[in-house]
Design a protein around this motif. Structure first.
Motif, PDB file in Angstrom:
ATOM      1  N   ALA A 155      76.794  40.656  42.636  1.00  0.00           N
ATOM      2  CA  ALA A 155      77.183  39.822  43.979  1.00  0.00           C
ATOM      3  C   ALA A 155      76.547  38.704  43.905  1.00  0.00           C
ATOM      4  CB  ALA A 155      76.984  40.707  45.215  1.00  0.00           C
ATOM      5  N   SER A 156      75.905  38.140  43.144  1.00  0.00           N
ATOM      6  CA  SER A 156      75.093  36.976  43.437  1.00  0.00           C
ATOM      7  C   SER A 156      76.053  35.413  42.992  1.00  0.00           C
ATOM      8  CB  SER A 156      73.730  36.805  42.820  1.00  0.00           C
ATOM      9  OG  SER A 156      72.987  35.577  42.881  1.00  0.00           O
ATOM     10  N   PRO A 157      75.791  34.655  43.706  1.00  0.00           N
ATOM     11  CA  PRO A 157      76.450  33.147  43.178  1.00  0.00           C
ATOM     12  C   PRO A 157      75.774  32.773  41.994  1.00  0.00           C
ATOM     13  CG  PRO A 157      75.224  33.049  45.254  1.00  0.00           C
ATOM     14  CD  PRO A 157      75.283  34.371  44.989  1.00  0.00           C
ATOM     15  N   GLU A 158      74.576  32.915  41.706  1.00  0.00           N
ATOM     16  CA  GLU A 158      73.877  32.829  40.669  1.00  0.00           C
ATOM     17  C   GLU A 158      74.245  33.399  39.283  1.00  0.00           C
ATOM     18  OE1 GLU A 158      69.852  33.702  41.542  1.00  0.00           O
ATOM     19  OE2 GLU A 158      69.436  31.655  42.712  1.00  0.00           O
ATOM     20  N   LEU A 159      74.896  34.428  39.404  1.00  0.00           N
ATOM     21  CA  LEU A 159      75.469  34.933  38.120  1.00  0.00           C
ATOM     22  C   LEU A 159      76.459  34.188  37.358  1.00  0.00           C
ATOM     23  CD1 LEU A 159      75.473  37.740  36.435  1.00  0.00           C
ATOM     24  CD2 LEU A 159      77.529  38.449  37.799  1.00  0.00           C
ATOM     25  N   ALA A 160      76.124  33.961  36.104  1.00  0.00           N
ATOM     26  CA  ALA A 160      76.897  33.228  35.373  1.00  0.00           C
ATOM     27  C   ALA A 160      77.716  33.871  34.310  1.00  0.00           C
ATOM     28  CB  ALA A 160      75.785  32.152  34.377  1.00  0.00           C
ATOM     29  N   GLY A 161      77.505  35.033  34.000  1.00  0.00           N
ATOM     30  CA  GLY A 161      78.094  35.766  33.183  1.00  0.00           C
ATOM     31  C   GLY A 161      77.486  36.847  32.757  1.00  0.00           C
ATOM     32  N   VAL A 162      78.291  38.123  32.317  1.00  0.00           N
ATOM     33  CA  VAL A 162      77.924  39.253  31.918  1.00  0.00           C
ATOM     34  C   VAL A 162      78.148  39.579  29.859  1.00  0.00           C
ATOM     35  CG1 VAL A 162      78.232  41.784  32.087  1.00  0.00           C
ATOM     36  CG2 VAL A 162      78.332  40.158  34.106  1.00  0.00           C
ATOM     37  N   ILE A 163      77.013  40.176  29.767  1.00  0.00           N
ATOM     38  CA  ILE A 163      77.203  40.377  28.306  1.00  0.00           C
ATOM     39  C   ILE A 163      77.097  41.882  27.765  1.00  0.00           C
ATOM     40  CG2 ILE A 163      76.095  39.863  25.948  1.00  0.00           C
ATOM     41  CD1 ILE A 163      74.788  37.498  27.374  1.00  0.00           C
ATOM     42  N   VAL A 164      78.233  42.352  27.188  1.00  0.00           N
ATOM     43  CA  VAL A 164      78.226  44.020  26.869  1.00  0.00           C
ATOM     44  C   VAL A 164      77.592  43.914  25.474  1.00  0.00           C
ATOM     45  CG1 VAL A 164      79.671  45.757  26.687  1.00  0.00           C
ATOM     46  CG2 VAL A 164      80.110  44.400  28.412  1.00  0.00           C
ATOM     47  N   CYS A 165      76.288  44.351  25.368  1.00  0.00           N
ATOM     48  CA  CYS A 165      75.701  44.523  24.094  1.00  0.00           C
ATOM     49  C   CYS A 165      76.507  45.307  22.951  1.00  0.00           C
ATOM     50  CB  CYS A 165      74.282  44.894  24.212  1.00  0.00           C
ATOM     51  SG  CYS A 165      73.657  43.540  25.226  1.00  0.00           S
ATOM     52  N   PRO A 166      76.157  45.191  21.669  1.00  0.00           N
ATOM     53  CA  PRO A 166      76.909  46.032  20.769  1.00  0.00           C
ATOM     54  C   PRO A 166      76.260  47.554  20.591  1.00  0.00           C
ATOM     55  CG  PRO A 166      75.333  44.642  19.739  1.00  0.00           C
ATOM     56  CD  PRO A 166      75.421  44.249  21.232  1.00  0.00           C
ATOM     57  N   SER A 167      76.474  48.223  21.707  1.00  0.00           N
ATOM     58  CA  SER A 167      76.071  49.653  21.684  1.00  0.00           C
ATOM     59  C   SER A 167      77.282  50.593  21.718  1.00  0.00           C
ATOM     60  CB  SER A 167      75.441  49.856  23.126  1.00  0.00           C
ATOM     61  OG  SER A 167      74.244  49.003  23.391  1.00  0.00           O
ATOM     62  N   ASN A 168      76.945  51.627  21.303  1.00  0.00           N
ATOM     63  CA  ASN A 168      78.051  52.982  21.102  1.00  0.00           C
ATOM     64  C   ASN A 168      78.941  52.805  22.227  1.00  0.00           C
ATOM     65  OD1 ASN A 168      79.477  55.355  21.299  1.00  0.00           O
ATOM     66  ND2 ASN A 168      78.073  55.901  19.306  1.00  0.00           N
ATOM     67  N   LEU A 199      84.980  40.358  38.871  1.00  0.00           N
ATOM     68  CA  LEU A 199      84.062  39.085  38.772  1.00  0.00           C
ATOM     69  C   LEU A 199      84.818  37.861  38.694  1.00  0.00           C
ATOM     70  CD1 LEU A 199      81.127  40.541  36.472  1.00  0.00           C
ATOM     71  CD2 LEU A 199      80.953  40.043  38.836  1.00  0.00           C
ATOM     72  N   LYS A 200      84.171  36.849  39.427  1.00  0.00           N
ATOM     73  CA  LYS A 200      84.456  35.631  39.111  1.00  0.00           C
ATOM     74  C   LYS A 200      84.205  34.711  37.829  1.00  0.00           C
ATOM     75  CE  LYS A 200      87.088  36.134  42.864  1.00  0.00           C
ATOM     76  NZ  LYS A 200      88.561  36.429  42.479  1.00  0.00           N
ATOM     77  N   VAL A 201      82.936  35.440  37.073  1.00  0.00           N
ATOM     78  CA  VAL A 201      82.487  34.821  35.845  1.00  0.00           C
ATOM     79  C   VAL A 201      82.924  35.607  34.834  1.00  0.00           C
ATOM     80  CG1 VAL A 201      80.617  33.835  37.490  1.00  0.00           C
ATOM     81  CG2 VAL A 201      80.349  36.301  36.264  1.00  0.00           C
ATOM     82  N   PRO A 202      82.733  34.900  33.635  1.00  0.00           N
ATOM     83  CA  PRO A 202      83.087  35.759  32.424  1.00  0.00           C
ATOM     84  C   PRO A 202      82.226  36.769  31.864  1.00  0.00           C
ATOM     85  CG  PRO A 202      82.845  33.215  31.963  1.00  0.00           C
ATOM     86  CD  PRO A 202      82.347  33.484  33.401  1.00  0.00           C
ATOM     87  N   VAL A 203      83.049  37.582  31.365  1.00  0.00           N
ATOM     88  CA  VAL A 203      82.187  39.053  30.610  1.00  0.00           C
ATOM     89  C   VAL A 203      82.670  38.928  29.087  1.00  0.00           C
ATOM     90  CG1 VAL A 203      82.108  41.348  30.621  1.00  0.00           C
ATOM     91  CG2 VAL A 203      82.634  40.341  32.673  1.00  0.00           C
ATOM     92  N   VAL A 204      81.706  38.793  28.166  1.00  0.00           N
ATOM     93  CA  VAL A 204      81.927  38.987  26.878  1.00  0.00           C
ATOM     94  C   VAL A 204      81.409  40.220  26.216  1.00  0.00           C
ATOM     95  CG1 VAL A 204      81.950  36.548  26.397  1.00  0.00           C
ATOM     96  CG2 VAL A 204      79.808  37.770  26.131  1.00  0.00           C
ATOM     97  N   ALA A 205      81.923  40.793  25.112  1.00  0.00           N
ATOM     98  CA  ALA A 205      81.259  41.681  24.673  1.00  0.00           C
ATOM     99  C   ALA A 205      81.132  41.726  23.234  1.00  0.00           C
ATOM    100  CB  ALA A 205      82.152  43.001  24.861  1.00  0.00           C
ATOM    101  N   VAL A 206      80.136  42.288  22.606  1.00  0.00           N
ATOM    102  CA  VAL A 206      79.851  42.254  21.048  1.00  0.00           C
ATOM    103  C   VAL A 206      80.426  43.476  20.595  1.00  0.00           C
ATOM    104  CG1 VAL A 206      78.098  41.645  19.299  1.00  0.00           C
ATOM    105  CG2 VAL A 206      78.095  40.525  21.370  1.00  0.00           C
ATOM    106  N   SER A 207      81.075  43.402  19.373  1.00  0.00           N
ATOM    107  CA  SER A 207      81.484  44.779  18.697  1.00  0.00           C
ATOM    108  C   SER A 207      80.389  45.353  17.865  1.00  0.00           C
ATOM    109  CB  SER A 207      82.678  44.269  17.819  1.00  0.00           C
ATOM    110  OG  SER A 207      83.041  45.553  16.961  1.00  0.00           O
TER     111      SER A 207
END
Length: 321
Positions: free
Chosen positions: A195-208, A229-237
């Motif tokens: 919920a923070s305005p400081e959040l720049a993004g989310v990273i989904v790590c390459p987990s099962n 979310l208003k910020v990007p979410v990226v995931a690593v396969s």
């Protein structure tokens, strides 16, 4: 070290969602790339269980040991400087020794049990263990409430560690449930960051995606937060050229009737992930498809972990919601 200050001088912070071995590798790269107060690593608790009177948190401990630089370098879990005197004696006495616990590992579990018995939350205990291990980044459970992975197989319904460790994933998987997920809430620090305005993004790590990330995403509050979310979410396969880097991911996908390929990750997370990073071996997926980006995702060295972490951070900087 990646840039951590916003254009207006505010701090940019990142949330990483991690399981065990594979996620811990990228988490270690992110911890190297970012200032400690810019990173929160939220970890799966679906693997947690009570054993010999102790609360065992395999994924949390793997991330902690990896960031502390004491993880077993070949296994990717457990301590590298380990001995097994207690386990050997337990087995000699006819005790329940199917789950491998090293002597140093037991010391951490004893301390966790003591702190939990004093009324501390799992988040508070994890933060204290991180401090004592010299881990600067925040490593916290996704929830302080129990979420337990239950596996339905051709050999019946099994608790996760019975399936994963005692039976070594040999039973054919039919379905998975996440007991307690419907009642679980996000750990307070995770909720606050989302919920923070400081959040720049989310990273989904390459987990099962089925055993490590699905228990986290089964917590309604998390998935709904990621969707809005208003910020990007990226995931690593975690899938490279049709195979899993580590663990039974590809086997589980086949047993669930899913062809193991990196594109499945984009489908599983389609409601909240902006871009999935796939390995160079799967570069054909990314050709003309904005759902994918390409980078080396196999992390065998410190440099490779850092390079992938920086790629994730840079990609977030380029994306807009």
């Amino acid at each position: 070290m990646a840039e951590a200050a916003g254009s207006a001088g505010g701090m940019k912070r990142y949330l990483a969602l991690s399981g065990g071995v594979g996620g811990a590798k990228l988490a270690a790269g992110l911890a190297q790339a970012l200032p400690p107060d810019s990173l929160l690593i939220a970890v799966n608790v679906g693997d947690d269980f009570e054993h010999l009177g102790l609360t065992i948190c395999p994924d949390l401990d793997t991330v902690l040991y990896t960031l502390a630089g004491v993880v077993h370098p070949q296994q990717g879990w457990g301590r590298g400087d380990e001995s097994f005197g207690v386990l050997d004696e337990l087995r000699r006495l006819g005790g329940d020794g199917w789950f491998t616990l090293g002597d140093r590992d037991i010391a951490l579990h004893l301390l966790r049990r003591q702190l939990l018995s004093q009324g501390l939350s799992l988040s508070a205990v994890s933060a204290e263990l991180a401090r004592r291990l010299g881990v600067a980044a925040s490593v916290l459970p996704i929830s302080d409430q129990p979420v337990r992975t239950i596996v339905h197989t051709d050999q019946g319904t099994l608790a996760f560690q019975d399936y994963f460790v005692r039976l070594r994933c040999e039973p054919a998987l039919r379905a998975i449930d996440f007991e307690g997920a419907g009642k679980a809430r996000l750990a307070p620090a995770v909720r606050a960051l989302l919920a923070s305005p400081e959040l720049a993004g989310v990273i989904v790590c390459p987990s099962n995606p089925y055993l490590s990330l699905a228990p986290m995403l089964a917590i309604t509050e998390l998935r709904e937060s990621l969707r809005t979310l208003k910020v990007p979410v990226v995931a690593v396969s975690p899938i490279v050229a049709g195979a899993a880097i580590k663990g039974p991911t590809a086997k589980i996908m086949r047993e669930l009737g899913v062809h193991p390929q990196a594109s499945v990750i984009a489908d599983l997370y389609a409601d909240f992930v902006d871009v999935v990073i796939v390995d160079e071996a799967d570069a054909a997926l990314a050709a003309g498809n904005p759902r994918f980006a390409v980078a080396p995702t196999v992390m065998k060295t410190v440099a490779q972990k850092l390079a992938l972490a920086n790629h994730c951070i840079e990609l977030i900087g380029k994306l807009h919601r």
